[in-house]
Design a protein around this motif. Structure first.
Motif, mmCIF file in Angstrom:
data_model
loop_
_atom_site.group_PDB
_atom_site.id
_atom_site.type_symbol
_atom_site.label_atom_id
_atom_site.label_comp_id
_atom_site.label_asym_id
_atom_site.label_seq_id
_atom_site.Cartn_x
_atom_site.Cartn_y
_atom_site.Cartn_z
ATOM 1 N N THR A 147 -2.114 10.676 0.065
ATOM 2 C CA THR A 147 -1.721 10.941 -1.324
ATOM 3 C C THR A 147 -1.534 9.656 -2.128
ATOM 4 O O THR A 147 -0.941 9.684 -3.204
ATOM 5 C CB THR A 147 -0.419 11.774 -1.364
ATOM 6 N N ALA A 148 -2.051 8.552 -1.631
ATOM 7 C CA ALA A 148 -1.922 7.277 -2.348
ATOM 8 C C ALA A 148 -2.618 7.363 -3.702
ATOM 9 O O ALA A 148 -3.554 8.147 -3.894
ATOM 10 C CB ALA A 148 -2.529 6.147 -1.518
ATOM 11 N N GLN A 149 -2.162 6.550 -4.647
ATOM 12 C CA GLN A 149 -2.751 6.551 -5.987
ATOM 13 C C GLN A 149 -4.238 6.239 -5.966
ATOM 14 O O GLN A 149 -4.983 6.726 -6.801
ATOM 15 C CB GLN A 149 -2.038 5.541 -6.886
ATOM 16 N N ASP A 150 -4.665 5.420 -5.024
ATOM 17 C CA ASP A 150 -6.072 5.019 -4.970
ATOM 18 C C ASP A 150 -6.905 5.867 -4.006
ATOM 19 O O ASP A 150 -8.055 5.555 -3.742
ATOM 20 C CB ASP A 150 -6.194 3.538 -4.603
ATOM 21 N N ALA A 151 -6.343 6.961 -3.511
ATOM 22 C CA ALA A 151 -7.044 7.789 -2.519
ATOM 23 C C ALA A 151 -8.379 8.311 -3.054
ATOM 24 O O ALA A 151 -9.385 8.314 -2.326
ATOM 25 C CB ALA A 151 -6.161 8.943 -2.059
ATOM 26 N N ALA A 152 -8.435 8.731 -4.314
ATOM 27 C CA ALA A 152 -9.686 9.254 -4.886
ATOM 28 C C ALA A 152 -10.750 8.157 -4.932
ATOM 29 O O ALA A 152 -11.929 8.411 -4.627
ATOM 30 C CB ALA A 152 -9.438 9.825 -6.278
ATOM 31 N N ILE A 153 -10.352 6.953 -5.257
ATOM 32 C CA ILE A 153 -11.302 5.831 -5.310
ATOM 33 C C ILE A 153 -11.818 5.520 -3.905
ATOM 34 O O ILE A 153 -13.014 5.296 -3.714
ATOM 35 C CB ILE A 153 -10.640 4.590 -5.940
ATOM 36 N N ILE A 154 -10.931 5.523 -2.932
ATOM 37 C CA ILE A 154 -11.337 5.249 -1.549
ATOM 38 C C ILE A 154 -12.304 6.334 -1.072
ATOM 39 O O ILE A 154 -13.311 6.040 -0.405
ATOM 40 C CB ILE A 154 -10.107 5.144 -0.617
ATOM 41 N N ARG A 155 -12.051 7.587 -1.437
ATOM 42 C CA ARG A 155 -12.973 8.667 -1.061
ATOM 43 C C ARG A 155 -14.349 8.456 -1.703
ATOM 44 O O ARG A 155 -15.381 8.718 -1.076
ATOM 45 C CB ARG A 155 -12.383 10.018 -1.449
ATOM 46 N N GLN A 156 -14.359 7.992 -2.952
ATOM 47 C CA GLN A 156 -15.633 7.705 -3.626
ATOM 48 C C GLN A 156 -16.400 6.610 -2.889
ATOM 49 O O GLN A 156 -17.616 6.700 -2.723
ATOM 50 C CB GLN A 156 -15.406 7.272 -5.081
ATOM 51 N N PHE B 57 1.144 -8.722 10.795
ATOM 52 C CA PHE B 57 1.599 -7.380 10.442
ATOM 53 C C PHE B 57 0.510 -6.367 10.802
ATOM 54 O O PHE B 57 -0.187 -5.854 9.924
ATOM 55 C CB PHE B 57 1.927 -7.306 8.944
ATOM 56 N N PRO B 58 0.334 -6.075 12.084
ATOM 57 C CA PRO B 58 -0.797 -5.244 12.531
ATOM 58 C C PRO B 58 -0.787 -3.819 11.992
ATOM 59 O O PRO B 58 -1.831 -3.163 11.979
ATOM 60 C CB PRO B 58 -0.687 -5.264 14.057
ATOM 61 N N ASP B 59 0.340 -3.331 11.537
ATOM 62 C CA ASP B 59 0.423 -1.952 11.052
ATOM 63 C C ASP B 59 0.292 -1.841 9.529
ATOM 64 O O ASP B 59 0.513 -0.767 8.969
ATOM 65 C CB ASP B 59 1.747 -1.315 11.493
ATOM 66 N N SER B 60 -0.072 -2.905 8.870
ATOM 67 C CA SER B 60 -0.165 -2.894 7.409
ATOM 68 C C SER B 60 -1.399 -2.115 6.951
ATOM 69 O O SER B 60 -2.516 -2.622 6.984
ATOM 70 C CB SER B 60 -0.217 -4.325 6.863
ATOM 71 N N VAL B 61 -1.171 -0.893 6.497
ATOM 72 C CA VAL B 61 -2.305 -0.053 6.078
ATOM 73 C C VAL B 61 -2.965 -0.587 4.814
ATOM 74 O O VAL B 61 -4.175 -0.442 4.645
ATOM 75 C CB VAL B 61 -1.892 1.426 5.894
ATOM 76 N N ASN B 62 -2.203 -1.224 3.949
ATOM 77 C CA ASN B 62 -2.804 -1.783 2.724
ATOM 78 C C ASN B 62 -3.750 -2.937 3.052
ATOM 79 O O ASN B 62 -4.792 -3.089 2.412
ATOM 80 C CB ASN B 62 -1.738 -2.233 1.735
ATOM 81 N N GLU B 63 -3.402 -3.728 4.050
ATOM 82 C CA GLU B 63 -4.299 -4.814 4.451
ATOM 83 C C GLU B 63 -5.562 -4.263 5.092
ATOM 84 O O GLU B 63 -6.662 -4.779 4.872
ATOM 85 C CB GLU B 63 -3.596 -5.791 5.398
ATOM 86 N N LYS B 64 -5.411 -3.199 5.862
ATOM 87 C CA LYS B 64 -6.598 -2.570 6.457
ATOM 88 C C LYS B 64 -7.477 -1.957 5.367
ATOM 89 O O LYS B 64 -8.701 -2.013 5.446
ATOM 90 C CB LYS B 64 -6.193 -1.529 7.492
ATOM 91 N N ARG B 65 -6.854 -1.377 4.341
ATOM 92 C CA ARG B 65 -7.626 -0.864 3.206
ATOM 93 C C ARG B 65 -8.399 -1.990 2.532
ATOM 94 O O ARG B 65 -9.597 -1.885 2.288
ATOM 95 C CB ARG B 65 -6.690 -0.199 2.190
ATOM 96 N N ASP B 66 -7.700 -3.092 2.257
ATOM 97 C CA ASP B 66 -8.361 -4.230 1.602
ATOM 98 C C ASP B 66 -9.484 -4.784 2.469
ATOM 99 O O ASP B 66 -10.552 -5.135 1.966
ATOM 100 C CB ASP B 66 -7.344 -5.320 1.273
ATOM 101 N N GLU C 68 -11.139 5.144 6.330
ATOM 102 C CA GLU C 68 -10.730 6.462 6.823
ATOM 103 C C GLU C 68 -9.332 6.403 7.434
ATOM 104 O O GLU C 68 -8.520 7.309 7.236
ATOM 105 C CB GLU C 68 -11.742 6.995 7.840
ATOM 106 N N ASN C 69 -9.041 5.319 8.140
ATOM 107 C CA ASN C 69 -7.699 5.130 8.701
ATOM 108 C C ASN C 69 -6.658 5.073 7.588
ATOM 109 O O ASN C 69 -5.591 5.672 7.689
ATOM 110 C CB ASN C 69 -7.671 3.859 9.551
ATOM 111 N N TYR C 70 -6.986 4.379 6.519
ATOM 112 C CA TYR C 70 -6.081 4.282 5.372
ATOM 113 C C TYR C 70 -5.789 5.672 4.812
ATOM 114 O O TYR C 70 -4.625 6.020 4.568
ATOM 115 C CB TYR C 70 -6.692 3.378 4.302
#
Length: 150
Positions: free
Chosen positions: A132-141, A96-105, A124-126
């Motif tokens: 606007t994902a729920q975890d966006a603030a955590i990823i920015r941190q 699943f090459p387009d899975s953004v959640n897997e790329k985030r993980d 950054e790609n995520y």
């Protein structure tokens, strides 16, 4: 036999349609009917579950492999095994090459391994795709913290 992707538990079913018989290969080949599957779901989730037709839909070999890899990933995460979890994510991304959640993980695992460049790229790609994902603030941190470490 075909694979059935019931939530929380794989089953198999004889190849002929509408027979209403399922086999629990993980429970010594126990034969189940749809009512038994409903009871099994209620046991798994420890609450009453309404059976939906899609819960007993067949899965493709591609989907089956993806789900098995996801289960393996969760096991490695729970055991804190970062390198094996990363290897599993790489395999999921082959399917699943387009899975953004897997790329985030994967980015989070790269972060834990101090592989900053790769982590930054995935995270950054995520955020580009899921701003606007729920975890966006955590990823920015995490990205901010990485900037301090670089």
């Amino acid at each position: 036999m075909v694979g059935i992707g019931m939530p929380g538990h794989f089953l198999i079913r004889p190849e002929f349609e509408d027979v209403g018989i399922y086999v629990d290969a993980f429970n010594q080949g126990e034969i189940l009917f749809s009512e038994d599957c409903t009871m099994r779901l209620s046991q798994i989730y420890q609450q009453s579950v309404e059976m939906k037709p899609e819960f007993l839909a067949t899965v493709t070999p591609h989907q089956f492999l993806g789900r098995m890899l996801m289960n393996l990933k969760v096991i490695y995460f729970n055991e804190g095994k970062i390198e094996p979890a990363l290897g599993v994510i790489e395999r999921i991304l082959l399917l699943f090459p387009d899975s953004v959640n897997e790329k985030r993980d994967r980015g989070i695992l790269y972060y834990h391994l101090e592989r900053w460049r790769e982590a930054r790229q995935d995270l950054e790609n995520y955020l580009e795709i899921q701003s606007t994902a729920q975890d966006a603030a955590i990823i920015r941190q995490i990205l901010d913290q990485m900037s301090q470490n670089m």
